[in-house]
Design an enzyme around this catalytic site. Structure first.
Site, PDB file in Angstrom:
ATOM      1  N   CYS A   2       0.849  -1.191   0.000  1.00  0.00           N
ATOM      2  CA  CYS A   2       0.000   0.000   0.000  1.00  0.00           C
ATOM      3  C   CYS A   2       0.883   1.239   0.000  1.00  0.00           C
ATOM      4  CB  CYS A   2      -0.907   0.024   1.233  1.00  0.00           C
ATOM      5  SG  CYS A   2      -1.915  -1.457   1.430  1.00  0.00           S
ATOM      6  N   ARG A  27       1.415   1.562  -6.039  1.00  0.00           N
ATOM      7  CA  ARG A  27       1.559   0.637  -4.913  1.00  0.00           C
ATOM      8  C   ARG A  27       0.231   0.001  -4.503  1.00  0.00           C
ATOM      9  NH1 ARG A  27       6.496   1.289  -2.158  1.00  0.00           N
ATOM     10  NH2 ARG A  27       5.575   0.245  -0.354  1.00  0.00           N
ATOM     11  N   TRP A  74      -3.773  -1.671  -1.391  1.00  0.00           N
ATOM     12  CA  TRP A  74      -3.812  -2.940  -2.115  1.00  0.00           C
ATOM     13  C   TRP A  74      -4.237  -3.983  -1.098  1.00  0.00           C
ATOM     14  CZ3 TRP A  74      -0.841  -7.628  -2.254  1.00  0.00           C
ATOM     15  CH2 TRP A  74      -1.075  -8.420  -3.385  1.00  0.00           C
ATOM     16  N   ASN A 100       0.768  -0.166   6.142  1.00  0.00           N
ATOM     17  CA  ASN A 100       1.211  -1.023   5.043  1.00  0.00           C
ATOM     18  C   ASN A 100       1.850  -2.248   5.669  1.00  0.00           C
ATOM     19  OD1 ASN A 100       1.980  -2.084   2.570  1.00  0.00           O
ATOM     20  ND2 ASN A 100       3.884  -0.915   2.506  1.00  0.00           N
ATOM     21  N   GLY A 101       1.375  -3.437   5.296  1.00  0.00           N
ATOM     22  CA  GLY A 101       1.953  -4.643   5.868  1.00  0.00           C
ATOM     23  C   GLY A 101       0.876  -5.630   6.249  1.00  0.00           C
ATOM     24  N   GLU A 485       9.497 -14.059 -19.683  1.00  0.00           N
ATOM     25  CA  GLU A 485       9.262 -12.653 -19.353  1.00  0.00           C
ATOM     26  C   GLU A 485       8.267 -12.028 -20.323  1.00  0.00           C
ATOM     27  OE1 GLU A 485       9.581  -8.804 -17.631  1.00  0.00           O
ATOM     28  OE2 GLU A 485       9.768 -10.859 -16.902  1.00  0.00           O
ATOM     29  N   LYS A 489       4.653 -10.359 -19.212  1.00  0.00           N
ATOM     30  CA  LYS A 489       4.244  -8.982 -19.523  1.00  0.00           C
ATOM     31  C   LYS A 489       2.851  -8.959 -20.141  1.00  0.00           C
ATOM     32  CE  LYS A 489       6.811  -6.869 -17.590  1.00  0.00           C
ATOM     33  NZ  LYS A 489       7.275  -7.956 -16.888  1.00  0.00           N
ATOM     34  N   GLU A 492       0.210  -9.740 -17.471  1.00  0.00           N
ATOM     35  CA  GLU A 492       0.068  -8.697 -16.459  1.00  0.00           C
ATOM     36  C   GLU A 492      -0.824  -7.551 -16.910  1.00  0.00           C
ATOM     37  OE1 GLU A 492       4.046  -8.417 -13.739  1.00  0.00           O
ATOM     38  OE2 GLU A 492       4.284  -7.875 -15.847  1.00  0.00           O
ATOM     39  N   HIS A 508       6.429 -31.780 -26.115  1.00  0.00           N
ATOM     40  CA  HIS A 508       6.099 -32.578 -24.941  1.00  0.00           C
ATOM     41  C   HIS A 508       4.774 -32.132 -24.317  1.00  0.00           C
ATOM     42  CE1 HIS A 508       9.998 -34.687 -24.805  1.00  0.00           C
ATOM     43  NE2 HIS A 508      10.458 -33.555 -25.307  1.00  0.00           N
ATOM     44  N   LYS A 607       3.046  -2.796  -7.366  1.00  0.00           N
ATOM     45  CA  LYS A 607       4.403  -2.741  -7.895  1.00  0.00           C
ATOM     46  C   LYS A 607       5.325  -3.760  -7.248  1.00  0.00           C
ATOM     47  CE  LYS A 607       7.697  -1.241 -10.465  1.00  0.00           C
ATOM     48  NZ  LYS A 607       7.700  -1.708 -11.857  1.00  0.00           N
TER      49      LYS A 607
END
Length: 612
Positions: A2, A27, A74, A100-101, A485, A489, A492, A508, A607
């Site tokens: 957050c 955040r 968040w 935050n936490g 990667e 992207k 996301e 396979h 983030k």
């Protein structure tokens, strides 16, 4: 994760807090709120949704105040709604908290408070904490500062908090453990935030709180103590960040800006370290630790998400050049399988933010076993920087877009420099190859600039594939992590299901998915696996798959086999991921924009993940 912002001083607090929340919205953007203290008392205003929704809510309110706290959330405990938004009142509404936490033992504390008759307005652990602090203050008959200290001695978990009290309009109390909190020091004013982005406009003098520290601002003075109530001297640092680094600079999105910043960010990650003319490659953070690295029995790389992909690229490079075995671990799983860690192990921890909770936990475990810990981080003063024995900053600059772009290439660049330095130290590469790699490294920023010139071509391809519901990304060797990667992207920011595989693994299982509606992205650059990749492309085309290929300039064979081609310049094979990842970033960006997605703030993501 957050975002926290708070202010106490002589200015109007609310505009500073709102602007700060907008800068911290990467955040978390489930909900937002502010608490302001003025002649009418302590007032909280909060709203589900983004900061803009909160702004609308505030239009008709009396916002005059020179002290206030703000938060953008968040969600961890409790769904995103008005009630669970921060700040939270204490039971008697004399105190308010932003947090935050995560409090791991909040349920136990809550049960004890319920037995005493407390009632709760939300589902969050944060509200439990402020009730607990108020309860201690009343039971012990102590100051708010002392009540905070006593409460935090009972709390299990990670936190960054700021508390405001109706009884003192000159006071704010803050504390941290395993979650970042920075204090900006101005003239008779103080700014609190989760990171420096809301502060840089007002002051460059900052104090980064350490774990288990409590900061008290009262009557224009800053006091710091630890949980044992021992006075701590504030260490004031100068921010190197510039305001323009956190603005969009004319781009439609931060992500696009950060993609186009990569020629500079990659160059900055080498600045003062690489000099090909003199044959010099030196990283200050390795001084005093190069012997340990050279003598290591193995290297363990830990990271999450994009940082894990950077570690996978590094695995190939370290083993190829330095001939030391490398294991790349998900930090989120590392400590849960009772890993075998020895004193001769060298652990490299990768994190853009330097605050990733799982990576911090992995570091602490490895450290307890006697391993040497080296951090690769982007944020100066972050928790991982403090927790490691040594490290190297990536110098990518602030990355605001939630989907990492320039941080990834900066991480790979720094890890490549470490690998080359180690190979030189161990004598596992020739002087000729060493010099060649330095020259090629210095040329990478220019070549990235060349790749970016093909953005319009990538945009045209993206337009064709906005319909897609699935994507497959394939690559061999060093290009396999690039495939992972690229798929991440796309997932996301566009919400398209995408998977990355080693190209040889296609037969396979994944080949069953191939049909005329399946886009397949091949990272098919000229390297030691080229002929094998050509064979894989032919297998996909035989099943009517639509192939987009990232190829090396001058390749005349693969363009005849595939549907779409994006060309990148030639470079040494181990440096190719720094170029081949750029078109994949652009492809994801343009597809997401064309699908109407919020590119900088994709749903459900923040983030960095600062709680487990």
């Amino acid at each position: 994760m957050c975002g926290i912002v708070a202010y106490v001083g002589h200015r109007e607090a609310c505009p500073i807090i709102i602007k700060g929340l907008k800068r911290l919205e990467y955040r978390g953007y489930d909900s937002a709120g502010v608490a302001l203290l003025n002649g009418e008392g302590l007032k909280i205003y909060k709203k589900k949704g983004k900061v803009a929704a909160l702004e609308d809510e505030l239009k008709t309110k009396d916002l005059h105040a020179t002290v206030g706290i703000g938060h953008t959330r968040w969600a961890t405990h409790g769904e995103p709604n008005d009630a669970n938004a921060h700040p939270h009142y204490s039971y008697h509404k004399k105190l308010a908290i932003i947090y935050n936490g995560i409090i791991e033992n909040y349920a136990t504390i809550k049960q004890n408070l319920l037995k005493k008759g407390y009632e709760f307005r939300s589902e969050t652990g944060s509200e439990v904490l402020i009730h607990f602090i108020e309860d201690i203050q009343q039971e012990v008959n102590c100051s708010l500062e002392e009540a905070v200290r006593l409460a935090l001695q009972e709390v299990v978990g990670a936190y960054a908090i700021v508390i405001i009290s109706e009884d003192d309009p000159t006071q704010l109390i803050a504390a941290r453990k395993s979650s970042p909190l920075v204090i900006g020091v101005g003239e008779d004013e103080f700014f609190f935030a989760s990171d420096a982005t809301p502060i840089i406009e007002f002051t460059k003098d900052v104090v980064y709180l350490d774990d288990n520290q409590i900061a008290l601002v009262r009557n224009g003075e800053l006091k710091i103590v630890n949980l044992e109530n021992e006075r701590q001297a504030p260490y004031v640092q100068k921010l190197e960040m510039e305001l323009e680094a956190i603005e969009k600079g004319g781009y439609d999105h931060f992500m696009l800006k950060e993609i186009f910043e990569q020629p500079r960010s990659i160059a900055d990650s080498m600045r003062g370290r690489v000099n090909s003319e003199e044959g010099i490659l030196q990283l200050g953070g390795l001084r005093g630790y190069m012997d340990k690295l050279a003598e290591a029995k193995r290297i363990i790389i830990v990271g999450c998400g994009t940082s894990w992909h950077a570690g996978l690229v590094a695995e190939y490079i370290f083993e190829e050049l330095a001939r030391i075995p490398v294991e790349v671990e998900y930090a989120s799983e590392f400590r849960y399988r009772n890993p075998i860690i020895r004193e001769k192990d060298f652990v490299i921890a990768i994190s853009q933010s330097g605050e990733t909770a799982d990576t911090l936990a992995a570091i602490q475990l490895a450290k307890s076993k006697g391993a040497t810990i080296f951090g690769v981080c982007n944020v100066v003063g972050s928790s991982i920087v403090r927790e490691t024995h040594a490290g190297a900053h990536t110098h990518a600059g602030p990355e605001i877009g939630v989907a990492s772009t320039k941080a990834f290439t900066a991480q790979v660049t720094v890890l490549t420099q470490i690998a080359i330095s180690l190979a030189k130290k161990r004598g596992t590469i020739s002087e000729e190859l060493y010099r060649q790699l330095l020259i090629e490294l210095e040329n990478i920023p220019r070549k990235v600039g060349q790749v970016l010139k093909a953005a319009d071509k990538v945009k045209e391809i993206a337009l064709i594939f906005t319909y897609a519901r699935n994507f497959i990304y394939l690559g061999r060797g060093l290009n396999f992590p690039v495939a992972l990667e690229g798929a991440l992207k796309l997932k996301e920011i566009s919400y398209i299901h995408a998977e990355g595989y080693p190209a040889a693994e296609m037969k396979h299982g994944p080949i069953a998915l191939i049909d005329e509606d399946m886009p397949v992205v091949f990272i098919a650059t000229k390297d030691s696996s080229y002929e094998k990749v050509v064979s894989n492309i032919q297998e996909v085309k035989a099943r009517k798959g639509r192939v987009i290929a990232i190829v090396t300039e001058g390749d005349i064979h693969i363009p005849t086999l595939v549907d779409f081609v994006i060309k990148i310049p030639k470079t040494h094979e181990i440096l190719m991921p720094l170029l081949s990842s750029i078109p994949l970033q652009l492809l994801s960006y343009y597809i997401a924009v064309m699908r109407g997605r919020n590119v900088d703030q994709p749903r459900n993501l923040a983030k960095s993940v600062t709680v487990e």
